[in-house]
Design an enzyme around this catalytic site. Structure first.
Site, short mmCIF file in Angstrom:
data_model
loop_
_atom_site.label_atom_id
_atom_site.label_comp_id
_atom_site.label_asym_id
_atom_site.label_seq_id
_atom_site.Cartn_x
_atom_site.Cartn_y
_atom_site.Cartn_z
CB CYS A 1 -13.21 -16.98 5.18
SG CYS A 1 -14.68 -17.70 4.47
CG ASN B 1 1.62 5.98 -16.46
OD1 ASN B 1 0.46 6.32 -16.29
ND2 ASN B 1 2.61 6.37 -15.68
CB THR C 1 -2.04 3.42 -9.18
OG1 THR C 1 -3.03 4.44 -9.03
CG2 THR C 1 -2.05 2.93 -10.62
CD GLN D 1 -2.32 1.27 3.01
OE1 GLN D 1 -3.36 1.01 3.59
NE2 GLN D 1 -2.28 1.86 1.83
CE1 TYR E 1 -12.15 -2.74 -4.45
CE2 TYR E 1 -11.54 -3.63 -6.59
CZ TYR E 1 -12.04 -3.80 -5.31
OH TYR E 1 -12.44 -5.04 -4.90
N GLY F 1 0.68 -4.92 -3.65
CA GLY F 1 0.25 -5.89 -2.64
C GLY F 1 -1.25 -6.18 -2.69
N GLY G 1 0.80 -1.23 0.00
CA GLY G 1 0.00 0.00 0.00
C GLY G 1 0.82 1.27 0.00
P1 NAD Z 1 1.27 -0.91 -3.75
O1 NAD Z 1 2.02 0.32 -3.41
O2 NAD Z 1 1.79 -2.21 -3.25
O3 NAD Z 1 1.10 -1.02 -5.32
C1 NAD Z 1 0.73 0.06 -6.16
C2 NAD Z 1 1.16 -0.31 -7.57
O4 NAD Z 1 0.72 0.68 -8.50
C3 NAD Z 1 2.68 -0.42 -7.71
O5 NAD Z 1 2.99 -1.71 -8.16
C4 NAD Z 1 3.03 0.68 -8.70
O6 NAD Z 1 4.12 0.33 -9.53
C5 NAD Z 1 1.76 0.82 -9.49
N1 NAD Z 1 1.60 2.13 -10.14
C6 NAD Z 1 1.78 3.37 -9.61
N2 NAD Z 1 1.48 4.32 -10.51
C7 NAD Z 1 1.09 3.69 -11.63
C8 NAD Z 1 0.63 4.14 -12.89
N3 NAD Z 1 0.49 5.44 -13.17
N4 NAD Z 1 0.28 3.21 -13.82
C9 NAD Z 1 0.39 1.88 -13.57
N5 NAD Z 1 0.83 1.40 -12.38
C10 NAD Z 1 1.16 2.29 -11.41
O7 NAD Z 1 -0.24 -0.67 -3.25
P2 NAD Z 1 -1.40 -1.76 -3.01
O8 NAD Z 1 -1.18 -2.44 -1.70
O9 NAD Z 1 -1.57 -2.61 -4.21
O10 NAD Z 1 -2.66 -0.80 -2.84
C11 NAD Z 1 -3.14 -0.07 -3.98
C12 NAD Z 1 -4.09 1.02 -3.54
O11 NAD Z 1 -5.30 0.45 -3.06
C13 NAD Z 1 -3.55 1.89 -2.41
O12 NAD Z 1 -3.97 3.22 -2.60
C14 NAD Z 1 -4.20 1.32 -1.19
O13 NAD Z 1 -4.28 2.25 -0.15
C15 NAD Z 1 -5.57 0.94 -1.74
N6 NAD Z 1 -6.18 -0.18 -1.00
C16 NAD Z 1 -7.37 -0.65 -1.43
C17 NAD Z 1 -7.96 -1.69 -0.73
C18 NAD Z 1 -9.27 -2.24 -1.15
O14 NAD Z 1 -9.89 -2.99 -0.43
N7 NAD Z 1 -9.73 -1.91 -2.33
C19 NAD Z 1 -7.38 -2.27 0.36
C20 NAD Z 1 -6.17 -1.78 0.75
C21 NAD Z 1 -5.57 -0.75 0.06
#
Ligand code: NAD
Length: 532
Positions: A392, A224, A246, A112, A304, A158, A34
């Protein structure tokens, strides 16, 4: 066993698990997932936490302030062994500029949701939530299935890596755009995504082939997201669903603006942060404008949980806020019913412990098809990362049933070691652009609930309690509480796990009942939680 009790030992194993290279996105910087979500402030803090947990008595409590251990206090066996507060700032100072300044001075760390409280179990942690979100998208817009439909999304970090399997679970086809090729390769290695396309032409061919055959398929494309989305639009194509994962909640460290290479991004973030932020803001406006155009042309579009629409609005594109958020659009009913992401982790490190528990769950909860389908899918498709674990979505009765099953199996010697029970930070969280968006009584920004959640969990038997800010949507936009309880088969641990499960789920239900949801009011009455 290095510690003086299983609670300390279990928490120590969870800390080390969060930093395992199999689990963490960047363990050398203590980043778990995150954006910059960290397990501890710095390496010295990790060493001190380890050493303190090893020496901690069963009637002592360790205090952690934004990832740094700061004190040990006398308490009692029913009290938590660890309590922590993280990334919190006085409300008027809760913005990224202040946070980054304090972070650079080593005074705080970004936690996070599940990174700083050591509850992270890899991509699996959000996988059923992702599958449920796409399941609800399918129900509400496509007659119950994503078969023959395609989703355009981005981010294979992640959490974002849960998207390919989440879409496939619902029969659909997904194209995920990720700027960092090493992330794409990691997900292919872990079987979290099926294939990598060489370019957009090949990606669209693979997508259209699977759509016409109505076969589930996941395709990753290195690129991108802002560029690729625009290119797809220019070709006159309209995906059925468009979203983005992202780490856009953090425009400096989590998002790469179009036209900037990955290596250049790493350099610019340090050398010229203001310039980088300006590029990110400009890019995110274009990125979200394209998403809006897809929406106008008939695609189902939603934010999302990464605050992308709010980032675009803050950068001057107010219309972005007409994009719906995923919780208010698709998941609210689950939380009203007290059903949410629950996870259990085999502290033995043995996968057999998880499979043994799977079998009991499949028997004891056999009438709940959502659970049995999920466990079968998880067994077939989800790789373990680090300590074997299972996620789960369970309601209160089902969680209490699991506490009893684990206790019984431990007493019969059928599990190799105790089990940690924990969860994602959903329930009584305050997050006006995510979990509490559009509450019927307008209480979206009220942040009393997560504080009550944390305090209640602390007196109810949790082994670890945390209160944090900024999970998911970033600094200034959420406050939430975490809890972990270690079940070791003893009567004390059974009592603690039962009580804290009841409290933790209960406070989430009454938060929604108080906001005026009839379903939550009904469930609250059923459990005798309401005060009317
Ligand atoms: P992360 O930092 O592990 O991964 C983010 C990814 O986005 C990276 O791999 C990065 O290279 C890529 N990225 C960044 N800019 C980009 C672009 N312009 N084009 C393409 N790829 C790009 O984060 P994560 O753990 O995967 O979390 C992603 C987002 O979702 C965060 O903002 C997090 O807070 C949010 N999140 C959502 C949920 C949910 O339930 N939906 C849960 C937790 C976190």
């Amino acid at each position: 066993m290095r510690c003086k009790g299983w609670e300390q030992e279990g928490l120590l194993r969870l800390l080390m698990n969060s930093l395992d290279p199999e689990v963490a996105e960047c363990p050398e910087e203590l980043i778990v997932y995150g954006g910059t979500g960290k397990a501890a402030r710095d390496k010295k803090s990790v060493a001190q936490i380890k050493e303190r947990l090893i020496r901690l008595e069963n009637d002592q409590t360790l205090l952690i302030q934004s990832g740094k251990p700061v004190g040990v206090f006398p308490s009692h066996p029913f009290a938590p062994r660890v309590i922590m507060a993280g990334s919190l700032l006085v409300p008027a100072y809760s913005d990224y500029e202040t946070f980054w300044q304090l972070e650079r001075r080593g005074l705080t760390a970004y936690g996070q949701s599940t990174a700083s409280c050591w509850a992270y179990i890899g991509t699996q942690g959000v996988l059923e939530g992702t599958a449920n979100t796409y399941g609800e998208v399918a129900k509400r817009h496509f007659g119950g299935t994503l078969r023959g439909r395609w989703v355009l999304t981005s981010g294979l970090g992640g959490m974002g890596s849960a998207q390919p399997l989440g879409v496939e679970y619902n029969g659909g086809v997904v194209l995920v755009v990720e700027v960092d090729e090493s992330k794409v390769d990691r997900r292919l290695r872990n079987s979290l995504c099926q294939m990598k396309a060489a370019d957009l032409d090949e990606a669209l061919f693979l997508v259209q082939e699977a759509v016409s055959r109505k076969e589930p398929r996941s395709v990753a494309l290195v690129g991108n997201a802002a560029d690729v989305y625009r290119e797809v639009l220019q070709r006159g194509l309209v995906p059925d669903v468009v979203t983005d994962q992202t780490a856009a909640h953090d425009l400096l460290n989590g998002y790469v603006p179009a036209g900037v290479s990955l290596a250049e991004a790493v350099r610019l973030r340090v050398a010229a942060p203001e310039k980088y932020l300006e590029l990110s803001r400009r890019c995110i406006v274009e990125h979200v404008k394209t998403m809006m155009e897809f929406m106008r042309r008939g695609a189902v579009v939603f934010d999302y949980g990464n605050n992308i629409r709010h980032q675009a609005a803050a950068a001057g594109y107010a219309e972005a806020m007409t994009i719906p958020g995923f919780v208010s659009a698709y998941l609210r009913d689950y939380f009203c019913a007290g059903r949410g992401p629950f996870r259990w982790i085999a502290l033995s490190g043995r996968a057999e412990d998880i499979y043994t528990l799977d079998e009991f769950i499949l028997t004891e909860l056999k009438d709940d098809e959502e659970i049995t389908n999920w466990i079968h899918f998880a067994q077939a498709r989800i790789p373990f990362q680090g300590l074997p674990a299972r996620i789960c979505w369970l309601n209160l009765d089902q969680r209490l049933c699991l506490v009893d099953i684990i206790t019984k199996l431990l007493r019969e010697g059928k599990l190799a070691a105790p089990v940690a029970l924990t969860r994602d930070h959903m329930g009584a969280i305050a997050s006006p652009w995510r979990e509490t968006e559009k509450m019927p009584d307008g209480s979206d920004a009220i942040a009393d609930w997560p504080v009550l959640n944390g305090l209640l969990n602390a007196i109810s038997g949790a082994s670890l309690v945390s209160v944090q800010q900024g999970g998911g949507v970033g600094i200034g936009y959420s406050i939430h509480a975490g809890m972990t309880v270690i079940v070791d088969g003893s009567e004390l641990s059974r009592k603690k796990a039962t009580q804290v499960t009841y409290s933790d789920v209960g406070v989430g239900i009454i938060r929604h009942a108080d906001a005026g949801y009839p379903l939550a009011q009904e469930i609250s009455r059923q459990y005798g939680l309401n005060i009317d």
